[in-house]
Design a protein around this motif. Structure first.
Motif, mmCIF file in Angstrom:
data_model
loop_
_atom_site.group_PDB
_atom_site.id
_atom_site.type_symbol
_atom_site.label_atom_id
_atom_site.label_comp_id
_atom_site.label_asym_id
_atom_site.label_seq_id
_atom_site.Cartn_x
_atom_site.Cartn_y
_atom_site.Cartn_z
ATOM 1 N N PHE A 33 0.835 -1.204 0.000
ATOM 2 C CA PHE A 33 0.000 0.000 0.000
ATOM 3 C C PHE A 33 0.871 1.256 0.000
ATOM 4 C CE2 PHE A 33 -2.028 3.445 2.373
ATOM 5 C CZ PHE A 33 -3.176 3.643 1.612
ATOM 6 N N VAL A 34 1.934 1.264 0.799
ATOM 7 C CA VAL A 34 2.818 2.428 0.863
ATOM 8 C C VAL A 34 3.488 2.655 -0.483
ATOM 9 C CG1 VAL A 34 4.881 3.403 1.941
ATOM 10 C CG2 VAL A 34 3.222 2.160 3.335
ATOM 11 N N LYS A 35 3.957 1.570 -1.119
ATOM 12 C CA LYS A 35 4.602 1.693 -2.430
ATOM 13 C C LYS A 35 3.642 2.257 -3.467
ATOM 14 C CE LYS A 35 8.100 -1.953 -1.967
ATOM 15 N NZ LYS A 35 8.552 -3.276 -2.475
ATOM 16 N N GLU A 36 2.415 1.717 -3.485
ATOM 17 C CA GLU A 36 1.431 2.188 -4.461
ATOM 18 C C GLU A 36 1.071 3.641 -4.215
ATOM 19 O OE1 GLU A 36 -1.806 -0.510 -4.093
ATOM 20 O OE2 GLU A 36 -0.807 -2.144 -5.188
ATOM 21 N N HIS A 37 0.933 4.025 -2.948
ATOM 22 C CA HIS A 37 0.601 5.403 -2.608
ATOM 23 C C HIS A 37 1.730 6.344 -3.014
ATOM 24 C CE1 HIS A 37 -1.400 8.645 -0.503
ATOM 25 N NE2 HIS A 37 -0.301 8.897 0.185
ATOM 26 N N ARG A 38 2.965 5.930 -2.759
ATOM 27 C CA ARG A 38 4.122 6.742 -3.152
ATOM 28 C C ARG A 38 4.205 6.882 -4.667
ATOM 29 N NH1 ARG A 38 6.480 9.712 1.004
ATOM 30 N NH2 ARG A 38 6.309 8.474 2.927
ATOM 31 N N ALA A 39 3.905 5.776 -5.380
ATOM 32 C CA ALA A 39 3.963 5.814 -6.847
ATOM 33 C C ALA A 39 2.921 6.781 -7.406
ATOM 34 C CB ALA A 39 3.751 4.414 -7.402
ATOM 35 N N LYS A 40 1.712 6.774 -6.807
ATOM 36 C CA LYS A 40 0.673 7.698 -7.246
ATOM 37 C C LYS A 40 1.087 9.142 -6.982
ATOM 38 C CE LYS A 40 -3.245 4.539 -6.684
ATOM 39 N NZ LYS A 40 -4.472 4.242 -5.907
#
Length: 358
Positions: free
Chosen positions: A338-345
């Motif tokens: 979730f953190v990775k996806e949020h950072r990518a967004k």
């Protein structure tokens, strides 16, 4: 009991903070007891190792004075209990001291893995024998107790890889056992628990990024030993299993899951690594303190989920607790992704905005 809990809390916090500020940190710096960065580390500069001595410096004297004061004032137990461990809270102190000593020796002289394990098993067996005598349970139960002691102590040590994570968890965990001790009418359990909670809380400012000190093995081992003793003593005095397991659900799961995954991938499980879920959340971009808050929050949700079981003492409450625990663990497992996806967004949004301005 409430007055003695409050007095013990204040004393534990004061002694821990003062000893850390004026005794433990200066002494360890002079001795050169430093944690040097390695592959497993999440810090980049040497930091004092062994700050857990300050936690013990607040926890032990505050708990002893608080328990003796309460015991003499209430007539529940007397001075003899300090030697005979008649009051359950004194067994919590004994476990903190025993495992703290093992950790201190390791911090100062780096024990071999086999020597550490042998010492841990020895203390676990002695504690299990005491619980067996107290409850009259058989050898199978004793083996479960001894294994749980070794597992919890090492799990706490493995989870002590980010600033404030275990210190904050200790505050949440020990405050819960303070409440359980009060509910069972065991003043010594409540007083020992609150002494540990506030001693850990007083160490938080020294452990906040950039940290002045780490708990070290002396701190993580002592906390592991004391908390597992609090759990077993609370259970022995009538608390349901889910209530005493609740604070350990998240750290125990993180350690077990990581061990199983590494074994499945064929990795050397004795080699330093950064594969724990909490470490992966940090690697994904969260700060030490943010990961620590997530971990403490997840533990708190697990604790609150066990409240119905405490109030009703029935299987329905236990089923509710376990169901919520499973949901917490699912979300916790998904944390790094979730953190990775949020950072990518966020990164993609920033790039689009920059392109639009250009």
């Amino acid at each position: 009991m409430t007055v003695w809990i409050l007095v013990t809390a204040a004393l534990g916090a004061a002694l821990s903070w003062l000893s850390c500020r004026f005794l433990v940190l200066p002494l360890l710096r002079r001795r050169g007891v430093m944690d040097r960065p390695s592959e497993r580390s999440s810090h980049e500069v040497p930091v004092v190792r062994g700050g857990g001595l300050a936690v013990l410096s607040g926890f032990l004297p505050a708990a002893v004075l608080g328990m003796l004061g309460y015991g003499l004032a209430s007539g529940e137990y007397g001075l003899r209990s300090l030697v005979t461990f008649d009051a359950p809270g004194f067994s919590v102190l004994a476990m903190g001291i025993a495992f703290g000593f093992i950790g201190l020796v390791d911090d100062l002289d780096s024990l071999s893995a086999s020597t550490r394990l042998l010492a841990q098993v020895g203390v676990g067996i002695i504690f299990a024998a005491g619980v067996m005598l107290l409850l009259g349970v058989g050898f199978f139960a004793g083996a479960v107790i001894a294994v749980s002691v070794v597992y919890v102590v090492n799990a706490v040590n493995f989870m002590d890889g980010l600033n404030t994570l275990i210190t904050g968890w200790t505050l949440v965990c020990a405050l819960w056992f303070t409440l359980l001790g009060a509910l069972t009418g065991s003043g010594s359990i409540a007083i020992a628990a609150v002494a540990l909670a506030l001693a850990a809380a007083a160490f938080l400012p020294f452990n906040t990024n950039p940290a002045q000190a780490f708990l070290g093995d002396v701190g993580s081992y002592a906390i592991g030993g004391a908390t597992v003793a609090l759990a077993w003593m609370s259970w022995a005095f009538g608390m349901p299993v889910v209530a005493v397991l609740a604070p350990f659900v998240v750290p125990a799961y993180d350690v077990l899951r990581t061990l199983i995954v590494r074994m499945y991938l064929g990795e050397n499980i004795f080699q330093a690594h950064k594969s724990h879920l909490y470490q992966r959340m940090h690697q994904a971009g969260l700060s030490h303190e943010t990961v620590a808050r997530i971990h403490a929050g997840a533990a708190l949700v697990c604790i609150l989920a066990s409240v119905p079981a405490v109030l009703t003492q029935g299987w329905a409450g236990e089923l509710v607790a376990v169901s919520i625990w499973l949901l917490v663990l699912v979300f916790y497992s998904y944390g790094p992704r979730f953190v990775k996806e949020h950072r990518a967004k966020e990164h993609g949004s920033s790039s689009n905005n920059a392109g639009g301005r250009a």
